[in-house]
Design an enzyme around this catalytic site. Structure first.
Site, short mmCIF file in Angstrom:
data_model
loop_
_atom_site.label_atom_id
_atom_site.label_comp_id
_atom_site.label_asym_id
_atom_site.label_seq_id
_atom_site.Cartn_x
_atom_site.Cartn_y
_atom_site.Cartn_z
N SER A 1 28.97 31.54 48.35
CA SER A 1 28.50 32.94 48.28
C SER A 1 29.60 33.90 47.86
O SER A 1 29.30 35.05 47.52
CB SER A 1 27.94 33.36 49.63
OG SER A 1 26.83 32.55 49.95
N HIS B 1 14.68 37.47 53.89
CA HIS B 1 15.30 38.75 54.20
C HIS B 1 14.38 39.93 53.94
O HIS B 1 14.74 41.07 54.12
CB HIS B 1 16.55 38.93 53.35
CG HIS B 1 17.69 38.03 53.76
ND1 HIS B 1 17.86 36.78 53.21
CD2 HIS B 1 18.68 38.18 54.67
CE1 HIS B 1 18.91 36.21 53.75
NE2 HIS B 1 19.43 37.03 54.65
N CYS C 1 21.97 37.25 50.94
CA CYS C 1 20.65 36.73 50.58
C CYS C 1 20.73 35.92 49.30
O CYS C 1 21.20 36.39 48.27
CB CYS C 1 19.67 37.89 50.41
SG CYS C 1 18.07 37.32 49.77
#
Lengths: 379, 648
Positions: free
Chosen positions: B327, B370, B383
């Site tokens: 991420s 989310h 997300c």
């Protein structure tokens, strides 16, 4: 054949003989020997005691011996020739069985106070013997085969014994000395021509029989010949000595590097520098000037000998002097040729310079005989 | 005078003639000898003189002192230590064996060492000095000197030898030196003659290797006279060499030590970079090793321990480790989409917990989804679906281009070994590399830093520094050469839209400081030191559908080497970025729990003068942090010693 055949009265008597010595020869010998002592001093790195001292002592003793021999009439020595030869010959046979080994060769008899080489004694004994032989022989028969065979056997027998030790250098010297006396005595040139042809044949034989069970020489002797023929092939091995010797000589240049300044010598690049290769140090430190001067001194010694022989009407005396001078010359010629890369390395010292007691004494005994012949020459 | 009756005038004439002939021949030979003398000594003299000089003179090299390596503040990292050694010369010793046996009573020597020394001394020429013992203590060394009368031929000597006082802290960055090997000489057309000196040491890896030319210096020479056996007789002339140049790194040794200690037993890497000029402040890879072992010649058993360790202590993970950035890559995808104009910071994406493309279902890490997500929340709550969506809109080529612009997928020219290029894939790359067309699934994987994307901690730090500054910051490791500051190149602006950057910054702020931020437990409360960042958790295995059905196994239950990598990138202070940091903890689990706390501690240490102040931490954590900091095996600033860890 006895000494009565001379007019004894006309020969100098007692201490007056000293005045009749060949003094230039004495001076020249002393000069060359001094150069040798000087060089030994330098080679030992400035230490007198290492070699120079003993060499000086031997030379002193030799000089005294020379004077004593010179005082004794030459006809006595002529009569002693046969005995001297016989003794030397027997000792050579003895040394074959009892001699002490040094560097793989039997050459020495230990006398306790010094080591004695019978081959050295044979040098002057052979010359004496041959001179006496031709003195006895009717000149008309000189070239007859039988009378040529006798001196050839007299020469070859000890030569073979010395060769068996094995000592190639000394045997070669004996052969040459014998030949020189025979030549001077007047043996027909045809014989010499024949021998020369034979030598060529032998040389061919030496090379063709190499590696077979019948090879003439030891392997190390073959190696020496190979090395001579092409020293560059093995510059760090067998060719090393020859190359380094020539570097020492050449780098001496015109006037040399100076006494005790020879780098090749001082830094141990030179082989056997106090014995067979002593000339290289001299040439390195004193250059061409020094080396050539030494050559001139040697030439003068031989010259004075030959003049003395020329003026001596006694056959024994003249032949003796020629023989001693020729022997002396051959040593110089072979040693210098070898050191300068013109001949294979055979163990031949440089007379009066190389360190070694026996050689020095024998040399001076030889010159003592020359002096005796000179003092007691027919007048 | 009465003649010998057999003598005739004829025979006498023959004798004289032959004597003359003989004399003539001798004279000719003497002339030949004289000519030969002249040839050798006059004509060839110059050549032979040269040969004699070559025989006599030998040129020896004097090795120069190697340049020292220091940290940015001048703290020594690589030193030249006095190496006290004992040398014996057989010639001077007389009975070398007896002397060596006496010596063994004076200095610590094992029976084996003694035997091998005796053997070596006996096997070599009498004048060759043999090193009997090295690296003696000063006490032992002076004992040898004191007992000199009983130890003839033994000489105590002092030489220089490389030593790394900060041992494990800089093993990966600075590397070590070692004796020249055949491999080192390979490919060198004209190797420095110094390399031929026996036991001469050159840099093997790291700064020692890549700055070798600077550190080595130039050899001095001495002309010496040698004899035929090679023994030195005297020195004729001496020309001093030039010592190698000293180097100062950009790294702060204290921060480095803190980072190394903080990483502890983890298999992990930290890179801290100065956002303003690219200076690498810290570049720690754990676990580490002692480079001094290699200088002295590492034993097989020691080497095997290092080789067999599954945490790979010999690898420099900061520059050679290539990890899926996970991420932490999301800023790249977001910026690519923003700059391409396919989204705005306000664009919202609905996250139901997964997204379907071509019949395949791609899951968000949060199974429930989310809901409606914008840029800031997509970062702060990480997300995945948001990025799946925008990535397939912008396309992989634009993402890859942005990745490159931010410093990924390229090799940096810093003097370290085994620097990886990483992988910043695009369509072309896949075609060339795998002979396959790029698929939409590849884009989706790449959008969250998985799939083909690989980057090193250094690249991640550069990326973060570029995001924080908006400039094309380049990493720099060498600060000074010979105490002269090297000019830091001015970093050019990246040309990114400030509004978009602000959005990214805000998102990264929220990651650490927001209520829902993934790294909120690692926030810094000191308002002047606020940290922004991004967590990352990258999978090292594929999660099968069956496994997903059964419930994803938590990392704790997996074997160590199948757990996720934990990552964190960040910068601080938020409003005036000074340092960028990247942390990778191999198989550490989640980025928020395993990597972010380390990043906070290290960046605080870099921003502080000394240990981080407890005031910077949220009050609820202070007690735990205080005891953690106290436990850290930090190097004593005075003695340089690391406390021995006590098992509790």
């Amino acid at each position: 054949m006895s000494f009565l055949e001379y007019r004894v009265k006309q020969a100098p008597v007692g201490l007056r003989k000293v005045l009749y010595l060949n003094w230039p020869l004495v001076v020249l010998l002393t000069a060359v020997a001094s150069v040798g002592i000087l060089m030994l001093h330098s080679i030992a790195g400035g230490e007198f005691d290492v070699w120079a001292k003993r060499q000086a002592q031997v030379f002193g003793a030799g000089l005294v011996l020379m004077f004593i021999i010179a005082m004794i009439p030459i006809w006595f020595w002529r009569n002693m020739a046969g005995i001297a030869y016989l003794v030397a010959f027997l000792l050579l046979i003895l040394v074959e069985f009892m001699g002490e080994t040094n560097m793989g060769a039997q050459r020495w008899i230990n006398l306790g106070f010094m080591q004695f080489q019978p081959s050295e004694m044979m040098k002057f004994s052979l010359v004496m013997m041959l001179a006496a032989y031709y003195d006895w022989l009717d000149p008309k028969r000189i070239s007859r085969p039988l009378y040529v065979l006798i001196p050839v056997l007299l020469t070859v027998a000890p030569t073979v014994l010395v060769l068996m030790q094995p000592n190639l250098g000394t045997s070669l010297m004996l052969l040459l000395a014998g030949a020189a006396v025979m030549f001077a005595a007047g043996v027909s040139l045809w014989y010499f021509g024949g021998v020369l042809a034979l030598v060529v044949a032998v040389i061919v034989g030496v090379f063709t029989l190499r590696g077979t069970p019948w090879q003439f020489l030891h392997d190390y002797q073959y190696t020496r010949i190979d090395t001579f023929l092409n020293p560059g092939a093995d510059p760090l091995g067998a060719g090393y000595n020859i190359i380094q010797a020539q570097i020492a000589l050449g780098s001496g240049g015109w006037s040399g590097k100076g006494y005790m300044q020879g780098t090749q010598s001082r830094l141990n690049f030179l082989p056997e520098k106090h014995t067979d290769f002593i000339f290289t140090t001299l040439a390195e430190e004193f250059g061409f000037v020094g080396a050539f001067s030494l050559l001139v001194l040697y030439a003068l010694i031989i010259g004075f000998c030959l003049v003395a022989a020329f003026r001596n009407r006694d056959r024994f005396s003249a032949l003796l002097i020629v023989g001693v001078a020729a022997n002396f010359f051959f040593y110089i010629a072979v040693n210098l040729s070898m050191v300068m890369g013109m001949a294979p390395v055979v163990g031949v010292p440089l007379p009066l310079l190389s360190y070694g007691g026996s050689a020095m004494l024998v040399l001076l005994v030889g010159f003592g005989l020359v002096q005796s012949a000179h003092v007691h020459r027919p007048r | 005078m009465r003649r010998n009756p057999r003598d005739t005038e004829e025979s006498n004439r023959t004798l004289n003639r032959r004597t003359l002939l003989l004399g003539g021949a001798m004279g000719a030979m003497v002339a030949v000898l004289g000519a030969r003398m002249r040839y050798l000594q006059v004509e060839q003299a110059d050549e032979f003189k040269l040969l004699a000089e070559e025989n006599r003179i030998s040129i020896r090299l004097i090795p120069p002192d190697r340049g020292l390596i220091r940290d940015r503040n001048g703290k020594l990292i690589a030193d030249n230590e006095q190496n006290y050694r004992v040398i014996i010369t057989r010639e001077a010793a007389g009975d070398a064996e007896l002397v060596l046996r006496r010596l063994a009573n004076v200095i610590p020597m094992t029976a084996e060492e003694l035997d091998s020394a005796i053997e070596e001394v006996k096997s070599l020429s009498a004048f060759v000095p043999v090193t009997v013992a090295e690296r003696l203590s000063w006490q032992d060394f002076s004992k040898v000197a004191l007992n000199a009368p009983a130890l003839p031929g033994v000489t105590p000597e002092v030489g220089l030898s490389r030593q790394y006082p900060l041992d494990t802290d800089f093993a990966h960055v600075v590397g070590y030196v070692g004796p020249v090997s055949d491999k080192d000489l390979e490919g060198l057309a004209t190797p420095d003659p110094l390399l031929r000196i026996p036991k001469f040491q050159i840099g093997k890896i790291g700064v020692e290797k890549w700055m070798e030319d600077t550190l080595r210096g130039a050899a001095g020479t001495k002309r010496i006279e040698v004899n035929s056996a090679g023994r030195v007789m005297r020195e004729l002339e001496r020309q001093e060499g030039e010592a190698g140049a000293d180097i100062r790194l950009t790294i702060d040794a204290d921060v480095q030590n803190f980072a190394q200690a903080r990483l502890g037993e983890e298999s992990a890497a930290v890179v801290v970079m100065d956002v303003t000029n690219g200076d690498i402040i810290c570049c720690a890879s754990a676990p580490s090793f002692d480079p001094n072992l290699f200088v002295r010649g590492i034993s097989h058993s020691d080497y095997n321990v290092l080789m067999e360790d599954d945490h790979r202590p010999l690898a420099n993970k900061t520059v050679s480790g290539a990890y899926p950035p996970g991420s932490t890559f999301k800023m790249v995808t977001a910026l690519a989409a923003l700059e391409a104009g396919v989204i705005t910071p306000e664009t919202r994406v609905r996250c139901p917990g997964y997204i379907e493309y071509g019949g395949r279902r791609f899951h968000c890490w949060k199974r429930g989804g989310h809901g409606s997500v914008g840029l800031v929340r997509s970062l702060s709550e990480s997300c995945d679906v948001y990025y799946y969506d925008i990535a397939q809109k912008v396309g992989i080529d634009k993402i890859a281009e942005m990745g490159r612009r931010l410093g990924l997928g390229q090799r940096y020219e810093i003097p370290m070994s085994a620097i990886t290029e990483g992988i910043m894939p695009n369509k072309q790359w896949k075609l060339e590399r795998h002979k396959q067309d790029w698929r939409i699934g590849d884009t989706i994987n790449a959008s969250i830093g998985q799939g083909y994307v690989l980057s090193s901690p250094l690249q991640l730090a550069v990326m973060t520094a570029r995001l924080a500054s908006g400039r094309a910051v380049l990493p720099r490791l060498i600060r000074m050469v010979n105490e002269k500051e090297l000019p830091a190149p001015e970093a050019a602006p990246l040309g990114l839209t400030q509004e978009f950057l602000d959005g990214i910054h805000l998102g990264m702020y929220e990651v650490v400081n927001g209520e829902q931020g993934t790294a909120k437990s690692s926030r810094i409360v000191d308002p002047t030191l606020i940290m922004a960042g991004k967590t990352g958790t990258s999978q090292v295995r594929n999660i099968t559908a069956a496994e997903r059905e059964a419930g994803v196994i938590s990392n704790d239950q997996l074997p160590w080497n199948r757990r996720d990598h934990a990552l964190f990138v960040g910068y601080a202070p938020y409003d005036a970025p000074r340092y960028a940091i990247s942390v990778v903890v191999e198989h550490g689990g989640g980025g928020s729990t395993a990597a972010a706390p380390i990043a906070r501690d290290v960046i605080l240490r870099a921003l502080s003068d000394g240990l981080p102040s407890l005031e910077a931490y949220p009050s609820s954590q202070r007690g735990r942090i205080e005891s953690m900091l106290k436990e850290l095996p930090l190097r004593d600033p005075v003695t340089g010693m690391v406390p021995v860890k006590t098992q509790t």
